[in-house]
Design a protein around this motif. Structure first.
Motif, PDB file in Angstrom:
ATOM      1  N   VAL A 393      43.581  45.294  50.061  1.00 32.96           N
ATOM      2  CA  VAL A 393      44.215  44.899  48.806  1.00 32.96           C
ATOM      3  C   VAL A 393      43.264  43.996  48.039  1.00 32.96           C
ATOM      4  CG1 VAL A 393      46.124  43.593  47.842  1.00 32.96           C
ATOM      5  CG2 VAL A 393      46.518  45.146  49.746  1.00 32.96           C
ATOM      6  N   PRO A 394      43.037  44.247  46.753  1.00 32.16           N
ATOM      7  CA  PRO A 394      42.083  43.416  45.998  1.00 32.16           C
ATOM      8  C   PRO A 394      42.560  41.976  45.905  1.00 32.16           C
ATOM      9  CG  PRO A 394      43.313  44.894  44.540  1.00 32.16           C
ATOM     10  CD  PRO A 394      43.629  45.310  45.936  1.00 32.16           C
ATOM     11  N   PRO A 395      41.644  41.008  46.019  1.00 29.63           N
ATOM     12  CA  PRO A 395      42.041  39.606  45.912  1.00 29.63           C
ATOM     13  C   PRO A 395      42.354  39.241  44.475  1.00 29.63           C
ATOM     14  CG  PRO A 395      39.659  39.787  46.097  1.00 29.63           C
ATOM     15  CD  PRO A 395      40.205  41.176  46.262  1.00 29.63           C
ATOM     16  N   ALA A 404      46.239  36.315  53.140  1.00 31.82           N
ATOM     17  CA  ALA A 404      45.688  37.454  53.873  1.00 31.82           C
ATOM     18  C   ALA A 404      46.747  38.283  54.570  1.00 31.82           C
ATOM     19  CB  ALA A 404      44.674  36.956  54.907  1.00 31.82           C
ATOM     20  N   THR A 405      47.989  37.807  54.652  1.00 34.16           N
ATOM     21  CA  THR A 405      49.018  38.489  55.439  1.00 34.16           C
ATOM     22  C   THR A 405      49.978  39.248  54.535  1.00 34.16           C
ATOM     23  OG1 THR A 405      48.886  36.746  57.109  1.00 34.16           O
ATOM     24  CG2 THR A 405      50.822  38.184  57.162  1.00 34.16           C
ATOM     25  N   ALA A 491      42.624  47.942  36.315  1.00 34.71           N
ATOM     26  CA  ALA A 491      42.572  46.585  35.780  1.00 34.71           C
ATOM     27  C   ALA A 491      43.730  45.791  36.370  1.00 34.71           C
ATOM     28  CB  ALA A 491      42.649  46.612  34.258  1.00 34.71           C
ATOM     29  N   ALA A 492      43.659  44.477  36.254  1.00 31.23           N
ATOM     30  CA  ALA A 492      44.713  43.629  36.810  1.00 31.23           C
ATOM     31  C   ALA A 492      45.052  42.528  35.823  1.00 31.23           C
ATOM     32  CB  ALA A 492      44.280  43.038  38.148  1.00 31.23           C
ATOM     33  N   LEU A 493      46.339  42.366  35.580  1.00 30.79           N
ATOM     34  CA  LEU A 493      46.846  41.240  34.801  1.00 30.79           C
ATOM     35  C   LEU A 493      47.461  40.268  35.793  1.00 30.79           C
ATOM     36  CD1 LEU A 493      47.930  39.626  32.381  1.00 30.79           C
ATOM     37  CD2 LEU A 493      49.799  41.285  32.225  1.00 30.79           C
ATOM     38  N   THR A 494      46.901  39.077  35.890  1.00 31.40           N
ATOM     39  CA  THR A 494      47.349  38.092  36.874  1.00 31.40           C
ATOM     40  C   THR A 494      47.941  36.877  36.175  1.00 31.40           C
ATOM     41  OG1 THR A 494      45.670  38.802  38.471  1.00 31.40           O
ATOM     42  CG2 THR A 494      46.656  36.638  38.813  1.00 31.40           C
ATOM     43  N   PHE A 495      49.164  36.542  36.555  1.00 30.94           N
ATOM     44  CA  PHE A 495      49.804  35.310  36.125  1.00 30.94           C
ATOM     45  C   PHE A 495      49.552  34.283  37.227  1.00 30.94           C
ATOM     46  CE2 PHE A 495      51.946  38.741  34.020  1.00 30.94           C
ATOM     47  CZ  PHE A 495      52.172  38.264  32.735  1.00 30.94           C
ATOM     48  N   THR A 496      48.820  33.245  36.919  1.00 31.58           N
ATOM     49  CA  THR A 496      48.350  32.310  37.938  1.00 31.58           C
ATOM     50  C   THR A 496      49.374  31.219  38.242  1.00 31.58           C
ATOM     51  OG1 THR A 496      47.254  30.974  36.247  1.00 31.58           O
ATOM     52  CG2 THR A 496      45.962  32.717  37.286  1.00 31.58           C
ATOM     53  N   TYR A 497      50.627  31.538  38.152  1.00 33.31           N
ATOM     54  CA  TYR A 497      51.708  30.589  38.399  1.00 33.31           C
ATOM     55  C   TYR A 497      52.955  31.396  38.710  1.00 33.31           C
ATOM     56  CZ  TYR A 497      52.293  32.063  33.612  1.00 33.31           C
ATOM     57  OH  TYR A 497      52.409  32.839  32.487  1.00 33.31           O
ATOM     58  N   GLY A 498      54.031  30.735  39.062  1.00 29.85           N
ATOM     59  CA  GLY A 498      55.268  31.433  39.371  1.00 29.85           C
ATOM     60  C   GLY A 498      56.375  30.444  39.649  1.00 29.85           C
ATOM     61  N   PRO A 499      57.582  30.930  39.836  1.00 29.85           N
ATOM     62  CA  PRO A 499      58.712  30.034  40.093  1.00 29.85           C
ATOM     63  C   PRO A 499      58.654  29.444  41.495  1.00 29.85           C
ATOM     64  CG  PRO A 499      59.401  32.314  40.266  1.00 29.85           C
ATOM     65  CD  PRO A 499      57.976  32.338  39.783  1.00 29.85           C
ATOM     66  N   ALA A 536      52.279  49.323  40.343  1.00 31.51           N
ATOM     67  CA  ALA A 536      52.121  48.535  41.559  1.00 31.51           C
ATOM     68  C   ALA A 536      51.883  47.087  41.170  1.00 31.51           C
ATOM     69  CB  ALA A 536      50.952  49.054  42.396  1.00 31.51           C
ATOM     70  N   ALA A 537      52.509  46.177  41.909  1.00 26.69           N
ATOM     71  CA  ALA A 537      52.337  44.748  41.668  1.00 26.69           C
ATOM     72  C   ALA A 537      52.187  44.039  42.998  1.00 26.69           C
ATOM     73  CB  ALA A 537      53.514  44.182  40.880  1.00 26.69           C
ATOM     74  N   LEU A 538      51.539  42.882  42.953  1.00 25.21           N
ATOM     75  CA  LEU A 538      51.315  42.067  44.139  1.00 25.21           C
ATOM     76  C   LEU A 538      51.835  40.669  43.848  1.00 25.21           C
ATOM     77  CD1 LEU A 538      49.798  42.801  46.813  1.00 25.21           C
ATOM     78  CD2 LEU A 538      47.880  41.503  45.924  1.00 25.21           C
ATOM     79  N   VAL A 539      52.741  40.176  44.686  1.00 20.67           N
ATOM     80  CA  VAL A 539      53.306  38.838  44.530  1.00 20.67           C
ATOM     81  C   VAL A 539      52.789  37.987  45.682  1.00 20.67           C
ATOM     82  CG1 VAL A 539      55.412  37.471  44.292  1.00 20.67           C
ATOM     83  CG2 VAL A 539      55.352  39.833  43.459  1.00 20.67           C
TER      84      VAL A 539
END
Length: 827
Positions: A393-395, A404-405, A491-499, A536-539
């Motif tokens: 999975v791309p970092p 990593a898990t 491409a990847a759109l990353t939100f560098t924060y979250g609830p 596809a999304a990665l949380v």
């Protein structure tokens, strides 16, 4: 007709004369379906016959074919279907017996007591027999050919078959019947058969030809060991298939081609199971479940290999296509340490559906991937699996959390949902709801707070998206990794924060086109297991991450009937209550201009103080703050927040609900709020419409709030083709102040222009005085024509124009005090 009958009789005689009595194995059956096809070929085959004169005295020149002179028969009892290695197998169950009534009056060859050495069944030639069980054991010496299925060397006596012997024939696929309708009795479900047997005096004496009878048994239970079974687990396989990606489309001779790249690798951890030991099996062929894309070539390790495609039918499901790469004949050592690349090239046609994939993932839509089956040479090793990307999975972007898990989404306190879609006339906004359930009573296996999340985008649209969120404090905290169109890297759109804790947050992604779908936004095959899902999304949390896959059917708030999108934007939050008319405010936005181009649009809202002589109400006392709010659409706020193409950038708050709020002082001079948007937009695209019943069409709601109350009004805009946007970097290179929406004419040019106009006015005045007589006589000359406009192409305003000139005076209009090239308060 007589000639043909004569030929048939001659053929019978020749066949009888040519029989060898040395071995019963030389018997070749002729089923009636073959006899009907070609009568002229009868002479080239041995024909079972009932003619007593030819078989008299057991001379070995023929065999007795009369079914009434035989004790043997075959009874059909039932069939079952089973799935092994991703492939359906149908097993037909019979009972072979010697309970058939044998008519001794017709038994010229003493076949009522003959042995049953070989059994021929007229199996449908389109079926592939995989397994034959006889009396609970696999019958290894079977042959399937053009004349049916031969069960060789059963070697039974009449007494051996008194209690019926179970026979099972397993074929590949979902088959309704084993045999074509018999020519002797054309009833579906029945089979023709020949029992070849011997008497004590003649090894070829008997070949009764008959048909099966049906005796369906309810609640039928197959005898143990009678049905085919192959080892289907990848754990018991030395081979597996991995998916590596899709190449960018290539054009050859005007035709587009795409290559799907796989790799056949050795598992390295094979463990034998209780069915068969397949760890040393030889791979015969690869079978893959595919769609109807046109496959033009298959290469293994860079070399072309043979392949075929055909339709395949599974029970209780729709048919699909099967790609078979045959004659591989590989063992695990042939694959080496890195495996062998397998490339499938397809031709794209003009009518291909958008986003259509080679792999048919309908058998496992939750994981998707490419369903494949590996078959050994003997057919008893049939592992199946899903070809998923072997890459990790791309970092996340540098500086963001990178756990990593991987854990299932159902086991984590973090969840992401595709919540809603809204469509405007020129944009589509996708709403995602990210929730955190990490409270004191968290019951999930992994309780953690979201530290970032990424949505994987089609690289061709990554530069076009705009992003939004609920809290303005997060403006500018999003990172877009562009990807690569040529290599198909997403491409990847990353939100560098979250609830955190127990809370939710909404996120918005906008495309500058109306009624777009997720397939136009997201990247295919971005994460392992995405399959046929559009997105596809990665949380991520600090310790674990989850993968989420979804498409249009997963939207939380379903679109309205008859529309691909729900209507409208979130309702505005007006700052004013009991608003006064905007026209009564001493500071207000009274006009706006815009310029819509092919790929972008520029907007300029002029904030102008009223004339000193005007009767108006100051929104705040001198020196106090005033909030000027322009109710922009949520999509416009997303664009401005993402791209930052706005001036001024200070004292400006952006909110998806209320729009742009601009804080100034009550004594501010004339200035303007300007911004550039992506796409050929109009005022109705960037400003909320229908905020109140009295809002005119194509207008913006403006609210001015201060210590002395609030004022509301509606501002229209005029098109100005000279309005352009110059970025800060470009403006510095041109020497233009970065805080303005370019006028093409800067202050030194304005000063020079004013000097020229004053000189022209003085000169005209001198001419009018010198030639007063000629004017009075009716020759006005040049004095009757207006002076040329004082602004140049590309400027924001037409303020320096002279409407007309008269013989007595020249009126020169000059700009009042302004900032940023905004228009003066009045004309």
């Amino acid at each position: 007709m007589r000639i043909r009958a004569l030929l048939v009789l001659c053929g019978l005689c020749l066949a009888a004369a040519g029989v060898s009595a040395q071995s019963g194995l030389e018997f070749v059956p002729r089923f009636t379906r073959l006899l009907k096809q070609d009568l002229s070929s009868v002479a080239s085959y041995l024909l079972p016959t009932e003619q007593p004169t030819l078989c008299a005295n057991n001379n070995g020149n023929c065999c007795q074919a009369d079914s009434y002179a035989s004790p043997y028969g075959l009874t059909y009892v039932n069939s079952t279907q089973q799935l092994f290695g991703g492939r359906t197998y149908t097993t037909f169950f019979y009972q072979f017996h010697s309970n058939h009534f044998c008519n001794t009056n017709l038994d010229d060859a003493q076949c009522c007591t003959a042995s049953a050495d070989n059994i021929w069944v007229d199996v449908d030639p389109t079926l592939k027999v995989k397994y034959v069980s006889f009396n609970g054991q696999r019958l290894a010496n079977t042959e399937q050919g053009e004349y049916g299925l031969k069960l060789g060397s059963v070697n039974l006596r009449v007494d051996d078959a008194k209690n019926s012997i179970p026979v099972a024939v397993t074929v590949e696929g979902a088959a309704d019947s084993l045999c074509p309708p018999p020519g002797l009795a054309p009833v579906p479900g029945l089979c023709e058969l020949v029992v070849q047997g011997a008497t004590s005096s003649n090894p070829n004496a008997c070949c009764p030809a008959t048909i099966t009878v049906s005796n369906l048994q309810s609640n039928f239970v197959p005898p143990a060991g009678s049905a085919f079974q192959c080892s289907a687990s990848l754990d018991n396989s030395p081979f597996k298939l991995e998916f590596e990606g899709v190449s960018a489309p290539q054009t050859v001779a005007g035709q587009q081609y795409v290559s799907y790249n796989f790799r056949l690798v050795a598992t390295g951890s094979c463990r034998a199971d209780g069915v068969h030991d397949c760890c040393h099996a030889q791979l015969s062929y690869l079978d893959m479940k595919v769609t109807d894309l046109g496959i033009t070539a298959v290469q293994l390790d860079g070399k072309s290999v043979g392949f075929s495609t055909s339709s395949w039918n599974e029970p209780n499901s729709a048919s699909y296509r099967s790609l078979v790469v045959d004659n591989l004949n590989l063992v695990a050592d042939d694959l080496g340490a890195v495996g062998l690349p397998l490339t499938v090239t397809v031709r794209l046609s003009a009518d291909n559906a958008a986003g259509k994939d080679l792999c048919d993932a309908s058998s496992d839509p939750t994981q998707g991937g490419c369903a494949y089956y590996l078959h050994s040479e003997d057919g008893f090793c049939c592992p199946s699996g899903l070809a998923l990307p072997s890459t990790v999975v791309p970092p996340g972007p540098p500086g963001t959390c990178n756990p990593a898990t991987n854990v299932p989404a159902s086991d984590a306190s973090m969840s992401l949902a595709y919540y809603e879609k809204t469509c405007g006339s020129s944009s589509t906004t996708f709403n995602f709801l990210l929730a955190n359930h990490n409270d004191a009573n968290c019951k999930y296996g992994y309780c953690a707070d979201v530290c970032s999340w990424s949505l994987y985008l089609d690289p061709s649209v990554a530069s076009q998206v705009a992003v939004g969120h609920e809290l303005a404090v997060n403006n500018g905290k999003q990172v877009i990794t562009p990807g690569n169109v040529a290599t198909g890297t997403p491409a990847a759109l990353t939100f560098t924060y979250g609830p955190a804790g127990a809370s939710t947050t909404n996120f918005y992604v906008t495309l500058p086109a109306s009624a777009k779908s997720l397939s136009g936004l997201c990247a295919r095959n971005a994460l392992p297991g995405q399959g046929n899902k559009a997105c596809a999304a990665l949380v991520r949390s600090k310790n674990v991450y989850t993968m989420v896959f979804f498409d249009e059917t997963d939207v939380f708030i379903k679109p309205a009937d008859g529309s691909s999108c729900t209507a409208g934007s979130p309702p505005p939050a007006p700052a004013c209550s009991n608003a006064k008319p905007l026209a009564d405010s001493c500071l207000a936005v009274r006009s706006a201009r815009y310029n819509t181009m092919s790929t972008s649009a520029v907007f300029d809202f002029a904030l102008v103080p009223a004339d000193a002589s005007a009767t108006c109400v100051p929104p705040s006392p001198p020196g106090r703050n005033v909030n000027v709010q322009i109710q922009l659409s949520a999509a416009a706020v997303d664009q401005i927040s993402t791209r930052g193409q706005v001036r001024p950038k200070t004292n400006l708050a952006l909110d998806r609900t209320s729009g742009a709020t601009w804080t100034v002082t009550s004594t501010t001079p004339a200035t303007s709020l300007a911004f550039e948007m992506q796409g050929p937009l109009s005022l109705s695209d960037v400003c909320r419409q229908g905020v109140s019943p009295d809002q005119p069409a194509n207008s913006c709601v403006v609210e001015v709030t201060g210590d002395n109350g609030c004022f509301r009004g509606y501002v229209a805009a005029s098109a100005d083709g000279r309005l352009v946007w110059v970025s800060e970097q470009e403006s510095r290179s041109r020497g233009v102040d970065a805080a303005v929406v370019v006028p093409a004419v800067v202050v030194p040019a304005v000063v020079l222009l004013l000097a020229l106009l004053v000189l022209a006015a003085w000169y005209r005045r001198r001419r009018s005085q010198k030639y007063a007589t000629s004017v009075s006589s009716g020759s006005a000359g040049d004095l009757s024509r207006p002076l040329a406009a004082g602004s140049t192409a590309g400027s924001l305003r037409d303020d320096l124009s002279v409407p007309s000139a008269s013989p007595s005076d020249v009126h020169i209009r000059v700009p009042g005090a302004s900032q940023g090239g905004a228009a003066p308060g009045g004309r």
